[in-house]
Write an enzyme that holds these catalytic residues in place. Structure first.
Site, PDB file in Angstrom:
ATOM      1  N   THR A   1       3.478   0.373  -7.249  1.00 14.83           N
ATOM      2  CA  THR A   1       2.881   0.383  -8.691  1.00 14.83           C
ATOM      3  C   THR A   1       2.679   1.743  -9.175  1.00 14.83           C
ATOM      4  O   THR A   1       2.943   2.082 -10.365  1.00 14.83           O
ATOM      5  CB  THR A   1       1.554  -0.575  -8.735  1.00 14.83           C
ATOM      6  OG1 THR A   1       1.751  -1.851  -8.066  1.00 14.83           O
ATOM      7  CG2 THR A   1       1.218  -0.373 -10.112  1.00 14.83           C
ATOM      8  N   LEU A   2       2.049   2.503  -8.321  1.00 20.11           N
ATOM      9  CA  LEU A   2       1.825   3.993  -8.783  1.00 20.11           C
ATOM     10  C   LEU A   2       3.220   4.720  -9.105  1.00 20.11           C
ATOM     11  O   LEU A   2       3.291   5.318 -10.301  1.00 20.11           O
ATOM     12  CB  LEU A   2       1.054   4.829  -7.532  1.00 20.11           C
ATOM     13  CG  LEU A   2       0.849   6.226  -7.859  1.00 20.11           C
ATOM     14  CD1 LEU A   2      -0.311   5.968  -8.953  1.00 20.11           C
ATOM     15  CD2 LEU A   2       0.360   6.833  -6.491  1.00 20.11           C
TER      16      LEU A   2
ATOM     17  N   HIS B   1      -7.815   1.551  30.586  1.00 24.01           N
ATOM     18  CA  HIS B   1      -6.839   1.890  29.553  1.00 24.01           C
ATOM     19  C   HIS B   1      -6.602   3.393  29.470  1.00 24.01           C
ATOM     20  O   HIS B   1      -5.421   3.837  29.466  1.00 24.01           O
ATOM     21  CB  HIS B   1      -7.448   1.390  28.190  1.00 24.01           C
ATOM     22  CG  HIS B   1      -7.259  -0.028  27.957  1.00 24.01           C
ATOM     23  ND1 HIS B   1      -6.054  -0.724  28.170  1.00 24.01           N
ATOM     24  CD2 HIS B   1      -8.110  -0.981  27.647  1.00 24.01           C
ATOM     25  CE1 HIS B   1      -6.171  -2.208  27.868  1.00 24.01           C
ATOM     26  NE2 HIS B   1      -7.751  -2.062  27.495  1.00 24.01           N
TER      27      HIS B   1
ATOM     28  N   GLY C   1       0.880  -1.311  -0.140  1.00 28.11           N
ATOM     29  CA  GLY C   1      -0.016   0.076   0.076  1.00 28.11           C
ATOM     30  C   GLY C   1       0.750   1.176   0.119  1.00 28.11           C
ATOM     31  O   GLY C   1       0.336   2.237   0.026  1.00 28.11           O
TER      32      GLY C   1
ATOM     33  N   GLU D   1      -6.162   6.759   0.951  1.00 22.69           N
ATOM     34  CA  GLU D   1      -6.992   6.899  -0.221  1.00 22.69           C
ATOM     35  C   GLU D   1      -8.362   6.219   0.360  1.00 22.69           C
ATOM     36  O   GLU D   1      -9.383   6.669   0.005  1.00 22.69           O
ATOM     37  CB  GLU D   1      -6.697   6.020  -1.405  1.00 22.69           C
ATOM     38  CG  GLU D   1      -7.244   6.298  -2.707  1.00 22.69           C
ATOM     39  CD  GLU D   1      -8.557   5.043  -2.885  1.00 22.69           C
ATOM     40  OE1 GLU D   1      -9.452   5.467  -3.541  1.00 22.69           O
ATOM     41  OE2 GLU D   1      -8.374   4.143  -2.084  1.00 22.69           O
TER      42      GLU D   1
ATOM     43  N   GLU E   1     -12.289   0.298  29.259  1.00 20.34           N
ATOM     44  CA  GLU E   1     -11.795   1.257  28.263  1.00 20.34           C
ATOM     45  C   GLU E   1     -11.339   2.385  29.053  1.00 20.34           C
ATOM     46  O   GLU E   1     -10.154   3.199  28.817  1.00 20.34           O
ATOM     47  CB  GLU E   1     -12.689   1.667  27.258  1.00 20.34           C
ATOM     48  CG  GLU E   1     -13.508   0.509  26.429  1.00 20.34           C
ATOM     49  CD  GLU E   1     -12.350  -0.323  25.580  1.00 20.34           C
ATOM     50  OE1 GLU E   1     -11.291   0.442  25.534  1.00 20.34           O
ATOM     51  OE2 GLU E   1     -12.667  -1.506  25.455  1.00 20.34           O
TER      52      GLU E   1
ATOM     53  N   HIS F   1      -5.766  12.935  -2.938  1.00 23.71           N
ATOM     54  CA  HIS F   1      -6.912  12.169  -2.805  1.00 23.71           C
ATOM     55  C   HIS F   1      -8.196  13.046  -2.636  1.00 23.71           C
ATOM     56  O   HIS F   1      -9.289  12.810  -3.086  1.00 23.71           O
ATOM     57  CB  HIS F   1      -6.961  10.934  -2.087  1.00 23.71           C
ATOM     58  CG  HIS F   1      -5.877   9.939  -2.290  1.00 23.71           C
ATOM     59  ND1 HIS F   1      -6.014   9.330  -3.266  1.00 23.71           N
ATOM     60  CD2 HIS F   1      -4.936   9.504  -1.466  1.00 23.71           C
ATOM     61  CE1 HIS F   1      -4.609   8.479  -3.381  1.00 23.71           C
ATOM     62  NE2 HIS F   1      -4.178   8.597  -2.362  1.00 23.71           N
TER      63      HIS F   1
ATOM     64  N   ASP G   1      -5.384  -8.080  24.926  1.00 24.12           N
ATOM     65  CA  ASP G   1      -4.449  -7.124  25.783  1.00 24.12           C
ATOM     66  C   ASP G   1      -3.218  -8.300  26.432  1.00 24.12           C
ATOM     67  O   ASP G   1      -2.141  -7.643  26.263  1.00 24.12           O
ATOM     68  CB  ASP G   1      -5.172  -6.399  26.702  1.00 24.12           C
ATOM     69  CG  ASP G   1      -6.307  -5.458  26.319  1.00 24.12           C
ATOM     70  OD1 ASP G   1      -6.066  -5.103  25.023  1.00 24.12           O
ATOM     71  OD2 ASP G   1      -7.161  -5.100  26.952  1.00 24.12           O
TER      72      ASP G   1
END
Length: 613
Positions: free
Chosen positions: A206-207, A425, A202, A369, A422, A341, A498
């Protein structure tokens, strides 16, 4: 809507007509006709053997006998005028019929022969064209499947590439060579025959190759490494030869082989020995790269994210002798990629590209993208004409954690456990000096398994990680489990991932990074790689059982100490944690700024440090 293929329809109609004619020819019963003379006919009449007679006005007479199923025929135009004969047959009970002759039978016979023949010829022509056509591989196995992009078609230039300035600079000389080879030939310089683009998936390899061809305005041959290899032996080598023949006929040009590791893996590592089809294809590729002169204007480019498994002969000078590394973009590169983009899209004024680049640490070009496209889809889904910052924020969450699953029904007790997990964390991460700051907390289920998530984003791209930073990361990972134990006196399966990540990180510190105080700066164990399979299979033990026991003890010590540290932080900030959980249950999502505001009294120094950054 798919375009109608007229030639295929014509071919199908011709096939149906031909099959219909053949079926009619095969299944139409034609009676057997025996020729007789008039004398024989009269003898049958006298013997009263005739059962049926047909007199045609073209002079032919057909009749059948009572004891013989065959049809007899004779030419007797006078029979119809013989009244005595007709009367005698009638008296014998013979069935007498008349039939009109076919004057145009000659032309009908001609057309009946020519039309089916013409149909068969047309079917044969269409069949041969479909077999030998470039779009069909029935008899063209040895032809290369490379797609040629002619100059001017879908032209991509370096203006369409961002975030890889060093790679563009390296490839600029290739463009100069293709435009003016004499400039290099005069000074005796030789351009590399092959250029290998190396980088994670990614990143735009190729680009980049297409941009080089677009800048030089030369033909561009694009083929995947897997397109060479087929079931039949020898096909891959033949396709390599055909590819280079096409390249020589269109020189100067660029030949780009994507995912070259599919055909260029280390020889001798396959299960089929040294004579399998893949190795024969690689051998032919090596020969062809030696067989052409770079002065012809042919540049071979290839891309891979696994250069370590390529055959050494492929990487030696004279073949792929130049390697260009395409790294993931930094914050400046991400900003430029996002701008590219966003071209042609209605972007709202509240969208800040710098903030988006800052919040997409670790994203490569393909991720960015996808991010812009996802945001545009969200705006279109809501019926808005412009893409807002809110769309981009939601798109980031979708790319990282997956789409929200608000329809999932979760009980209030489980939702509270998830909220404390959460928040655990988030509080631990905010309290630690070297942990990445919290960007968002959410208890909205996303993706496949995530019942909630805490998103942490670093302020800047990091290329080195200190020992204390790794310890703080492990502590942050264990904050959710610690919160569950402190609040509910029990633990759940929600911390499984975790714990796995924390344990793996601690083992990496001990075995690979030499960050253990008791074992010292040594690397324990060596990773064995099977080139054919292309992945790690096992870690070879080059240490004793005693050392293995010490490694396990050290890993356990690191994880346990970090867990105790996380528990102590949450015990010290239990009141703030309860307040944040109630706010999270009410809003379902809390931004990082609001979290730090709630913790400002107790963690003023840490908050100010983050805000200064």
């Amino acid at each position: 809507m798919n375009r109608i293929n007229i030639p295929n329809i014509i071919f199908l109609v011709l096939m149906i007509l031909s099959l219909f004619w053949l079926a009619r020819l095969m299944y139409t019963e034609t009676p057997t006709v025996a020729k007789v003379d008039y004398t024989k006919f009269l003898s049958y009449v006298e013997a009263n053997k005739i059962s049926h007679i047909t007199i045609r006005d073209d002079g032919t007479v057909r009749f059948t006998l009572k004891t013989d199923p065959r049809v007899y025929e004779m030419y007797a135009p006078w029979a119809a005028k013989n009244e005595e004969l007709i009367k005698k047959l009638a008296d014998q009970g013979v069935k007498i019929e008349g039939e009109k002759g076919m004057e145009s039978s000659f032309w009908i016979n001609i057309l009946g022969t020519l039309i089916p023949t013409f149909l068969i010829i047309l079917v044969w022509i269409f069949l041969m064209r479909s077999i030998t056509g470039r779009g069909n591989s029935a008899m063209m196995f040895t032809k290369s499947k490379a797609r040629m992009v002619k100059p001017g078609m879908k032209r991509v230039t370096f203006k369409d590439v961002a975030g890889v300035d060093e790679a563009v600079e390296e490839l600029q000389e290739v463009v100069d060579f293709l435009k003016d080879p004499s400039k290099y030939n005069k000074i005796g310089a030789r351009m590399p025959k092959g250029i290998l683009l190396v980088g994670p998936p990614g990143t735009g390899k190729t680009l980049l190759a297409r941009a080089v061809a677009g800048e030089a305005n030369v033909p561009f041959f694009h083929i995947s490494g897997s397109d060479f290899v087929e079931l039949f032996v020898g096909v891959g080598a033949a396709r390599v030869r055909d590819l280079f023949n096409q390249a020589k006929a269109n020189a100067p040009c660029i030949v780009f082989i994507d995912e070259i590791d599919a055909v260029g893996r280390h020889r001798g590592a396959g299960l089929g020995g040294g004579h399998d089809e893949r190795e024969q294809t690689l051998n032919q590729l090596l020969v062809e790269m030696d067989g052409f002169d770079v002065k012809e204007g042919i540049i071979i480019m290839a891309a891979t994210n696994r250069p370590d498994i390529l055959d050494p002969a492929l990487l030696r000078p004279g073949r792929f002798d130049k390697k260009v590394v395409v790294d993931p973009p930094d914050i400046k590169g991400r900003e430029e990629i996002l701008k590219i983009h966003m071209r042609g899209k209605p972007i709202d004024e509240d969208v800040d590209v710098k903030i988006l680049a800052k919040r997409t640490t670790g994203f490569v070009g393909a991720d960015l993208e996808n991010l812009v496209n996802e945001a545009a889809l969200l705006a279109a889904r809501d019926g808005r004409e412009k893409v807002s910052m809110k769309d981009f924020e939601e798109a980031i969450d979708r790319v990282i954690a997956g789409p929200a699953r608000k329809s999932r029904v979760i009980s209030q007790r489980e939702k509270r456990i998830i909220a404390y997990h959460e928040v655990g964390h988030a509080v631990v991460s905010t309290a630690l000096p070297n942990a990445d700051p919290v960007h968002r907390i959410s208890i909205v289920p996303r993706g496949y398994k995530a019942l909630g998530y805490t998103l942490q984003l670093p302020h800047e791209d990091k290329y080195l990680v200190s020992r204390q930073e790794m310890l703080d990361r492990i502590t942050s990972l264990l904050g959710g489990r610690a919160a569950e134990e402190i609040v509910f006196g029990d633990i759940t399966t929600g911390a499984a991932n975790d714990i796995e990540r924390a344990t793996e990180m601690a083992r990496t510190m001990v075995c690979e990074l030499g960050m253990s105080e008791s074992l010292g700066p040594l690397a324990w164990g060596k990773t064995e790689r099977e080139v054919f399979l292309g992945k790690d299979l096992a870690r070879m033990r080059n240490f004793s059982e005693e050392v293995a026991s010490k490694i396990d003890e050290e890993v356990k010590k690191i994880v346990t100490e970090c867990y105790d540290r996380a528990k102590q932080i949450l015990i010290d900030h239990r009141e703030q944690m309860d307040v944040i959980v109630e706010r999270l249950l009410e809003k379902e999502t809390i931004e990082g700024d609001e979290l730090r505001e709630l913790l400002r009294k107790e963690l003023k120094e840490e908050v100010e440090k983050y805000e200064q950054n």
